[in-house]
Design an enzyme around this catalytic site. Sequence first.
Site, PDB file in Angstrom:
ATOM      1  N   SER A  72     -10.242   4.768  -5.325  1.00 47.12           N
ATOM      2  CA  SER A  72     -10.786   5.301  -4.082  1.00 47.12           C
ATOM      3  C   SER A  72     -12.312   5.219  -4.089  1.00 47.12           C
ATOM      4  O   SER A  72     -12.951   5.191  -5.150  1.00 47.12           O
ATOM      5  CB  SER A  72     -10.347   6.748  -3.907  1.00 47.12           C
ATOM      6  OG  SER A  72     -10.726   7.231  -2.638  1.00 47.12           O
ATOM      7  N   GLN A 122     -14.001  12.601  -3.953  1.00 51.97           N
ATOM      8  CA  GLN A 122     -13.501  11.251  -4.204  1.00 51.97           C
ATOM      9  C   GLN A 122     -13.559  10.911  -5.677  1.00 51.97           C
ATOM     10  O   GLN A 122     -12.697  10.199  -6.201  1.00 51.97           O
ATOM     11  CB  GLN A 122     -14.302  10.239  -3.386  1.00 51.97           C
ATOM     12  CG  GLN A 122     -14.098  10.360  -1.888  1.00 51.97           C
ATOM     13  CD  GLN A 122     -12.630  10.349  -1.484  1.00 51.97           C
ATOM     14  OE1 GLN A 122     -11.891   9.416  -1.805  1.00 51.97           O
ATOM     15  NE2 GLN A 122     -12.200  11.399  -0.790  1.00 51.97           N
ATOM     16  N   HIS A 133     -10.457  11.475  -8.006  1.00 57.17           N
ATOM     17  CA  HIS A 133      -9.286  10.602  -7.943  1.00 57.17           C
ATOM     18  C   HIS A 133      -9.094   9.796  -9.213  1.00 57.17           C
ATOM     19  O   HIS A 133      -7.977   9.645  -9.711  1.00 57.17           O
ATOM     20  CB  HIS A 133      -9.416   9.625  -6.769  1.00 57.17           C
ATOM     21  CG  HIS A 133      -8.933  10.148  -5.464  1.00 57.17           C
ATOM     22  ND1 HIS A 133      -7.623  10.451  -5.215  1.00 57.17           N
ATOM     23  CD2 HIS A 133      -9.595  10.415  -4.311  1.00 57.17           C
ATOM     24  CE1 HIS A 133      -7.485  10.893  -3.971  1.00 57.17           C
ATOM     25  NE2 HIS A 133      -8.670  10.875  -3.407  1.00 57.17           N
ATOM     26  N   GLU A 158     -14.065   2.365   1.666  1.00 54.83           N
ATOM     27  CA  GLU A 158     -12.785   2.919   2.118  1.00 54.83           C
ATOM     28  C   GLU A 158     -13.048   4.073   3.083  1.00 54.83           C
ATOM     29  O   GLU A 158     -12.479   4.135   4.167  1.00 54.83           O
ATOM     30  CB  GLU A 158     -11.988   3.404   0.904  1.00 54.83           C
ATOM     31  CG  GLU A 158     -10.660   4.058   1.249  1.00 54.83           C
ATOM     32  CD  GLU A 158      -9.992   4.682   0.034  1.00 54.83           C
ATOM     33  OE1 GLU A 158      -8.806   5.054   0.149  1.00 54.83           O
ATOM     34  OE2 GLU A 158     -10.645   4.832  -1.016  1.00 54.83           O
ATOM     35  N   HIS A 159     -13.901   4.985   2.665  1.00 59.29           N
ATOM     36  CA  HIS A 159     -14.284   6.140   3.491  1.00 59.29           C
ATOM     37  C   HIS A 159     -15.784   6.091   3.751  1.00 59.29           C
ATOM     38  O   HIS A 159     -16.568   5.889   2.816  1.00 59.29           O
ATOM     39  CB  HIS A 159     -13.975   7.455   2.775  1.00 59.29           C
ATOM     40  CG  HIS A 159     -12.579   7.570   2.263  1.00 59.29           C
ATOM     41  ND1 HIS A 159     -12.246   7.335   0.932  1.00 59.29           N
ATOM     42  CD2 HIS A 159     -11.423   7.907   2.892  1.00 59.29           C
ATOM     43  CE1 HIS A 159     -10.946   7.521   0.769  1.00 59.29           C
ATOM     44  NE2 HIS A 159     -10.417   7.864   1.937  1.00 59.29           N
ATOM     45  N   ASP A 186      -7.296  12.853   5.242  1.00 58.29           N
ATOM     46  CA  ASP A 186      -6.251  12.788   4.222  1.00 58.29           C
ATOM     47  C   ASP A 186      -5.008  13.573   4.620  1.00 58.29           C
ATOM     48  O   ASP A 186      -3.886  13.193   4.257  1.00 58.29           O
ATOM     49  CB  ASP A 186      -6.772  13.337   2.895  1.00 58.29           C
ATOM     50  CG  ASP A 186      -7.675  12.364   2.168  1.00 58.29           C
ATOM     51  OD1 ASP A 186      -7.641  11.159   2.496  1.00 58.29           O
ATOM     52  OD2 ASP A 186      -8.416  12.801   1.274  1.00 58.29           O
ATOM     53  N   HIS A 241       5.915 -36.201  16.896  1.00 60.83           N
ATOM     54  CA  HIS A 241       5.451 -35.177  17.838  1.00 60.83           C
ATOM     55  C   HIS A 241       5.175 -35.828  19.197  1.00 60.83           C
ATOM     56  O   HIS A 241       5.582 -35.303  20.248  1.00 60.83           O
ATOM     57  CB  HIS A 241       4.154 -34.528  17.326  1.00 60.83           C
ATOM     58  CG  HIS A 241       4.345 -33.538  16.212  1.00 60.83           C
ATOM     59  ND1 HIS A 241       4.869 -33.884  14.994  1.00 60.83           N
ATOM     60  CD2 HIS A 241       4.065 -32.205  16.153  1.00 60.83           C
ATOM     61  CE1 HIS A 241       4.905 -32.810  14.219  1.00 60.83           C
ATOM     62  NE2 HIS A 241       4.424 -31.770  14.893  1.00 60.83           N
TER      63      HIS A 241
END
Length: 444
Positions: free
Chosen positions: A246, A268, A271, A343-344, A377, A436
Amino acid sequence: MSNISLKARKLNCPGDINRYLQRTVDPYSGVSEKVGMILSGVKQDGDRALLEYIKEYDGLDAADISDICVGSKEISSAKQRVEKNLPELVNALAASLKNIEKYHRNQLEMGQRSWMADSGPGKKFGQKVTPIKRAGLYIPGGRYVYPSTVLMTAVPAIIAGVEEIMICSPPGSNGKLNDILLYLCSVLNISEVYRVGGAQAVAAMAYGTGTIKKVDKIVGPGNIFVTLAKKMVYGIAGIDSLAGPSDIAIIAGDGARPYFIALDLVSQAEHDPLSRSILLASSRKKAQEVICSIDEYMEEFGAGSRQKSNFDTAARSLKDNCRIFYSGDIDLLIEAVNIIAPEHLEIMAADHEYILKGIRNAGAIFIGDYTPVAVGDYIGGTNHVIPTDGNARFSSPLGVSDFLKRSSICIYNKDALEKEKKHIAEIAGFEKLYAHRDSVLKRF
């Protein structure tokens, strides 16, 4: 806290961020070969191999696949226990579910639709949006339990209209799944649940095992074995993203509260030792205030005996992977965020609207002193399965669209094709795809 020794660094140019982002440790080192062996074993030997890996890695000695399948009675009993013993948590999860459903229904209504339009005389084109048929949700488990991840992965799948949803989650030391997880399975009407984790769970979902049916897409975060397994099976099944440690970046203006910033950086860091926490402050003074607040909070955090493991993880993460930058140039701070692609991202600044307009790369954005990442979250409704490790440059948080696929539709009548056949023939001939070309010309 002196062993953390955070320092405020002046951000002079984007290159300062790039140097920090270069990891010195290969997270996949020593894991790839083992994961490949597990995937190959389940692919070739199905149920038998899966049971062997469950015994070895999940610690569950199951004689048959039915022994890892959670039955309806077990789910029902867990629901009753949770409702009786944990009423406050039940209320909190109900509030969370309500907000997550509301957010993801808005996602569906605001753009994920089928459509058809005229494109000229005798011609139509359009789009057909269809949910995938079968999704596999990986829910981390074992030592820790993450009910919020059940909601975050299952709700968008349900709203998208996925027909079959199955869950894999590693069992605890007692060989069972946590009651809270099973309670949510009951609430969400998910009845296919397996006690299996790690790469073996991903293999079972991707390839099927004879008893367990393969899925169309695998979603949900996990440890490095899960992440690498998802990477290896991509193409056999779809995946949402590759979850790494994270991370958070915070842009802090002159009026931002240092203690709030410290709380969110540490939250964070707890984590994973590899989690990244980055402050981009508007002044050296603000940066120093935050460093002092981190020291203050870590003393409080370390005082709780039940939190020792979290404290140790956060302390190591802060020491190795926290960086405190400052610059009076707000545009440089914005560009730093776009390089980090966090991420955040938290924006604690009076000019947050200007900052937001400049952000290109961020997974989830939280604005204001009273919107910590924990809101997203658990209760805010937005999804917490978010791209990590800079992947917000090209991917998005998990949502309804991850469970939908688009089919293009094209309709020509004879007159429309006759009018445009020469263009098709010209392009096909240039590309030397003569069949084609003939498939058009020889219709007339």
